[in-house]
Scaffold this active site. Sequence first.
Site, PDB file in Angstrom:
ATOM      1  N   GLU A   1      -5.313  -4.877  10.717  1.00  0.00           N
ATOM      2  CA  GLU A   1      -4.071  -3.929  11.010  1.00  0.00           C
ATOM      3  C   GLU A   1      -4.438  -3.124  12.222  1.00  0.00           C
ATOM      4  OE1 GLU A   1      -2.370  -2.598   6.944  1.00  0.00           O
ATOM      5  OE2 GLU A   1      -4.261  -1.499   7.014  1.00  0.00           O
TER       6      GLU A   1
ATOM      7  N   GLY B   1       2.602   2.521  10.779  1.00  0.00           N
ATOM      8  CA  GLY B   1       3.659   3.470  10.833  1.00  0.00           C
ATOM      9  C   GLY B   1       4.229   3.891  11.840  1.00  0.00           C
TER      10      GLY B   1
ATOM     11  N   LYS C   1       0.127   4.189  -0.265  1.00  0.00           N
ATOM     12  CA  LYS C   1      -0.499   5.385   0.486  1.00  0.00           C
ATOM     13  C   LYS C   1      -0.381   6.672  -0.649  1.00  0.00           C
ATOM     14  CE  LYS C   1      -0.350   3.094   4.727  1.00  0.00           C
ATOM     15  NZ  LYS C   1      -0.166   3.068   6.229  1.00  0.00           N
TER      16      LYS C   1
ATOM     17  N   SER D   1       3.354  -2.072  10.075  1.00  0.00           N
ATOM     18  CA  SER D   1       4.967  -2.110  10.437  1.00  0.00           C
ATOM     19  C   SER D   1       5.662  -3.415  10.077  1.00  0.00           C
ATOM     20  CB  SER D   1       5.482  -1.772  11.974  1.00  0.00           C
ATOM     21  OG  SER D   1       4.778  -0.310  12.315  1.00  0.00           O
TER      22      SER D   1
ATOM     23  N   ASN E   1       0.979  -1.251   0.004  1.00  0.00           N
ATOM     24  CA  ASN E   1       0.098  -0.129   0.140  1.00  0.00           C
ATOM     25  C   ASN E   1       0.808   1.106  -0.004  1.00  0.00           C
ATOM     26  OD1 ASN E   1      -1.731   1.949   0.718  1.00  0.00           O
ATOM     27  ND2 ASN E   1      -2.271   1.383   2.629  1.00  0.00           N
TER      28      ASN E   1
ATOM     29  N   HIS F   1      -9.643   1.025   5.009  1.00  0.00           N
ATOM     30  CA  HIS F   1      -8.246   1.171   5.625  1.00  0.00           C
ATOM     31  C   HIS F   1      -8.507   2.134   6.844  1.00  0.00           C
ATOM     32  CE1 HIS F   1      -4.129   2.727   6.596  1.00  0.00           C
ATOM     33  NE2 HIS F   1      -3.696   1.393   6.043  1.00  0.00           N
TER      34      HIS F   1
ATOM     35  N   GLU G   1      -6.821   4.598   7.985  1.00  0.00           N
ATOM     36  CA  GLU G   1      -6.631   6.112   7.577  1.00  0.00           C
ATOM     37  C   GLU G   1      -7.736   6.696   6.839  1.00  0.00           C
ATOM     38  OE1 GLU G   1      -2.806   5.376   5.523  1.00  0.00           O
ATOM     39  OE2 GLU G   1      -2.138   5.147   7.438  1.00  0.00           O
TER      40      GLU G   1
END
Length: 249
Positions: A167, A173, A11, A212, A9, A95, A97
């Site tokens: 996730e 991250g 991003k 991560s 991904n 996702h 985010e």
Amino acid sequence: MRKMIIAGNWKMNMTNSESSELVKSLVEQIGQVENPLVIVCPPYTALSVVKKLLDGSNIFLGAQNMYAEQSGAYTGEISPSMLLTIGTTYVILGHSERREYFSETDRMVSAKVKLALESGLLPIVCVGEKLDERESGKTEDVIGSQIDGSLADLDADDMKKIIVAYEPIWAIGTGKTATPEMAQEVHSFIRGRLKDRFGDIADEVTIQYGGSVKGDNAAGLLSQPDIDGALVGGASLKVDQFVKIVNSV
Ligand code: PGA
């Protein structure tokens, strides 16, 4: 047998020239790998460029999002049919985010999942708990309701086409990875929930771990019985890291 799937991904990273450079190296190094199945998800602007470079390789193209309508007055949005015309096969939906910064709800994710399937795109549906939810012992409640809400009104045949990505938000991250045992526990819970809802097909569903994942920790995570691949953010932008993850299957 479930398919092992590693997806990158990217991003909101990578110009078209950076995308070309990255994908050329990936094709060179892992373009013929069949197990795991490899997917790259560039930003919308680079999808066409990347698709051309992927032709003739075994790497598939995915998008990072889509809107739950095929066309119309939705300024700034992208539809599943648009993604399909440029050779996109997969689409990441829900996702964390998107949920956090763009207020996407399970209901919205569910509408996207349904339209993606109707259109012929294969969804990667993301779920994950926040740190305070984990610390207060609510992980299973949160994940269970995200699974139920995001995969509402589907049947076992639909489920055959869906990848689930677990996730934990606190691991995305941040450099903090769930231990393989912690991740396995939630993956096994998710599979159990899918089994209750959809029956034995749950044993065929690929459940990826994300948060991560790096070259050095991938093998430990991927050796767990219910971890069937990875959704990789930061490390998917680095050729050597992503190749190492793919090769650790
Ligand atoms: P990360 O991102 O690997 O950079 O933690 C994973 C993701 O958000 O899909």
